[in-house]
Design a protein around this motif. Structure first.
Motif, mmCIF file in Angstrom:
data_model
loop_
_atom_site.group_PDB
_atom_site.id
_atom_site.type_symbol
_atom_site.label_atom_id
_atom_site.label_comp_id
_atom_site.label_asym_id
_atom_site.label_seq_id
_atom_site.Cartn_x
_atom_site.Cartn_y
_atom_site.Cartn_z
ATOM 1 N N TYR A 117 -25.672 44.113 -30.919
ATOM 2 C CA TYR A 117 -26.108 44.240 -32.309
ATOM 3 C C TYR A 117 -25.873 45.670 -32.796
ATOM 4 O O TYR A 117 -25.402 45.887 -33.912
ATOM 5 N N VAL A 119 -25.298 50.114 -31.476
ATOM 6 C CA VAL A 119 -25.194 51.172 -30.467
ATOM 7 C C VAL A 119 -25.769 52.441 -31.091
ATOM 8 O O VAL A 119 -25.308 52.874 -32.150
ATOM 9 N N ASP A 121 -26.517 56.412 -30.487
ATOM 10 C CA ASP A 121 -26.249 57.591 -29.655
ATOM 11 C C ASP A 121 -27.241 58.680 -30.010
ATOM 12 O O ASP A 121 -27.368 59.052 -31.176
ATOM 13 N N TYR B 85 -20.374 46.044 -34.644
ATOM 14 C CA TYR B 85 -21.756 46.357 -34.260
ATOM 15 C C TYR B 85 -22.162 47.558 -35.095
ATOM 16 O O TYR B 85 -21.304 48.230 -35.683
ATOM 17 N N ASP B 86 -23.460 47.793 -35.168
ATOM 18 C CA ASP B 86 -23.950 48.892 -35.996
ATOM 19 C C ASP B 86 -23.989 50.162 -35.146
ATOM 20 O O ASP B 86 -24.850 50.275 -34.273
ATOM 21 N N HIS B 87 -23.049 51.063 -35.387
ATOM 22 C CA HIS B 87 -23.037 52.296 -34.599
ATOM 23 C C HIS B 87 -23.712 53.415 -35.372
ATOM 24 O O HIS B 87 -23.358 53.676 -36.525
ATOM 25 N N GLN B 88 -24.693 54.042 -34.759
ATOM 26 C CA GLN B 88 -25.384 55.167 -35.390
ATOM 27 C C GLN B 88 -25.499 56.306 -34.388
ATOM 28 O O GLN B 88 -25.756 56.056 -33.205
ATOM 29 N N VAL B 89 -25.332 57.518 -34.892
ATOM 30 C CA VAL B 89 -25.475 58.689 -34.024
ATOM 31 C C VAL B 89 -26.588 59.565 -34.574
ATOM 32 O O VAL B 89 -26.564 59.943 -35.746
ATOM 33 N N HIS B 90 -27.561 59.851 -33.723
ATOM 34 C CA HIS B 90 -28.688 60.688 -34.130
ATOM 35 C C HIS B 90 -28.421 62.089 -33.579
ATOM 36 O O HIS B 90 -28.618 62.346 -32.400
ATOM 37 N N TYR B 93 -22.476 64.616 -35.833
ATOM 38 C CA TYR B 93 -21.380 63.678 -35.617
ATOM 39 C C TYR B 93 -20.336 63.862 -36.701
ATOM 40 O O TYR B 93 -20.641 63.793 -37.887
#
Lengths: 214, 199
Positions: A117, A119, A121, B85-90, B93
């Motif tokens: 669903y 990813v 980071d 897919y939902d890609h997020q970087v905390h 970036y």
């Protein structure tokens, strides 16, 4: 209880504390919070495929004040003796359930790894990558873990999801059964029978489970 | 009406009028309802001023997002990707990280779309370091050379490299752009027609 903001803060802190890149899979209440199904959870459920990475993660949470604790009273007695039972770490009301390679008898199937669903980071010096499993897998794993309030969570997901794919879930159950998970048929049957008291689920899915058993 | 049922009934994109009509209430009541649901996180609003307001209503809470690989690629590339897919970087970036992540996906479309990121790389040293860490400097070099054939790209400082064993960008083992493929020992899955999607 751990709120969504707490969860994000904890992951960010771990991302800053680890000394190498780590990847793990999130399911259970953690995954439900990423989805937006609920706002707080009792525990953060994670699965690691690599023991070294799991140990590195454990060191990081120990440094944040989490201590290892016994599984008694959380899981049903039949699950406590399982060699794939999780390691549990607690700090006040927050808890980590950390699995290695398997969630009891349930393995990570290729579809589980591919159909993610989300990813997330969390970047510090190194990267903590949290892969959030798809909703059908979250439901299946909740049926497998059988903890307090797991059924309520399952009900929340299937009620809120317009496009819950039951065939996809059954296919996964059959894959797990054919790959050595002897409990999964019973767990899935029990869950579907219970759910039928609240929502409509076609009988054909139960029939598929029964025919697999023969 | 029960909130869950209400959200399920309203799930989707609405205007104030369609909300009022769907649940048979007055416009002012619909506005109050939407305001409450927005506070709880079930509604996001777009438009406003001279444009009609759109209310995106979901049965799940809509979390605030951080940008990820797909956001960066879709911002800079004319070839848009529908995220799988939902890609997020905390954390920090930028295009450097997004380019490496795109290569790591081994996805034909993600890598092709990411070629446009070369023109937005500002820290070549960082790109080199990240690529070395992930063992994909050969691939970065090959993609850079291909992108330079088709559009203006900022000049990369010269880095020493030694072509090692052959690497795949995707599952396709094709030798398009043979001079570049042989220079970097990287199988190049794109052909000239594919590159047209980026122009």
């Amino acid at each position: 209880m751990i709120s969504y903001e707490d969860q994000m803060n904890i992951f960010e802190l771990i991302g800053k504390a680890i000394s190498k890149d780590i990847e793990c899979y999130a399911f259970g209440g953690t995954a439900m919070m990423f989805y937006g199904y609920k706002d707080e959870t009792k525990d953060i459920d994670l699965l690691f495929e690599d023991e070294d990475l799991r140990n590195e993660f454990v060191e990081a949470i120990k440094n944040l004040g989490f201590d290892e604790t016994a599984l008694v009273n959380i899981y049903i007695p039949e699950k406590l003796g399982d060699k794939n039972a999780p390691r549990m770490f607690k700090r006040d009301d927050s808890r980590f359930d950390i699995f290695l390679k398997k969630i009891f008898k349930t393995a990570m199937s290729p579809r589980m790894k591919e159909d993610l669903y989300a990813v997330h980071d969390f970047k510090g010096k190194n990267n903590l990558r949290v892969k959030v499993l798809g909703k059908e897998f979250i439901v299946l794993l909740k049926a497998v873990t059988e903890r307090d309030r797991d059924f309520e969570d399952i009900l929340t997901i299937v009620k809120k999801e317009k496009n819950f794919d039951w065939q996809y879930l059954i296919d996964e159950v059959l894959w797990q059964y054919n790959h050595g998970d002897s409990w999964v048929l019973l767990d899935a049957e029990k869950m579907i029978k219970e759910l039928k008291k609240y929502i409509f689920i076609e009988q054909k899915y139960l029939k598929e489970l029964y025919s697999a058993k023969k | 009406m029960d909130k869950e049922l209400l959200l399920k009934k309203l799930e989707g994109l609405h205007t104030l009028d369609t909300v009022a009509e769907a649940i048979h209430i007055k416009k002012q009541s619909a506005l109050n309802l939407l305001s409450g649901l927005k506070k709880e996180g079930y509604v996001t609003v777009s438009g406003g001023r001279q444009q009609k307001r759109f209310y995106k209503i979901t049965a799940r809470k809509q979390r605030k997002r951080d940008k990820g690989m797909f956001d960066i690629i879709n911002k800079y590339s004319p070839m848009k990707l529908a995220p799988w897919y939902d890609h997020q970087v905390h954390g920090h970036y930028g295009p450097e990280e997004a380019l490496i992540d795109a290569i790591q996906t081994q996805s034909f479309r993600a890598i092709l779309a990411s070629l446009r990121l070369f023109n937005h790389i500002t820290d070549w040293g960082k790109l080199h370091r990240l690529a070395k860490e992930k063992g994909c400097w050969q691939k970065v070099g090959a993609l850079y050379d291909v992108s330079r054939l088709y559009f203006r790209v900022r000049k990369m400082p010269p880095y020493k490299y030694k072509a090692k064993k052959w690497q795949n960008l995707t599952q396709l083992k094709k030798l398009n752009f043979p001079h570049i493929a042989k220079k970097w020992h990287v199988y190049m899955p794109f052909n000239e027609k594919d590159m047209g999607e980026l122009l």
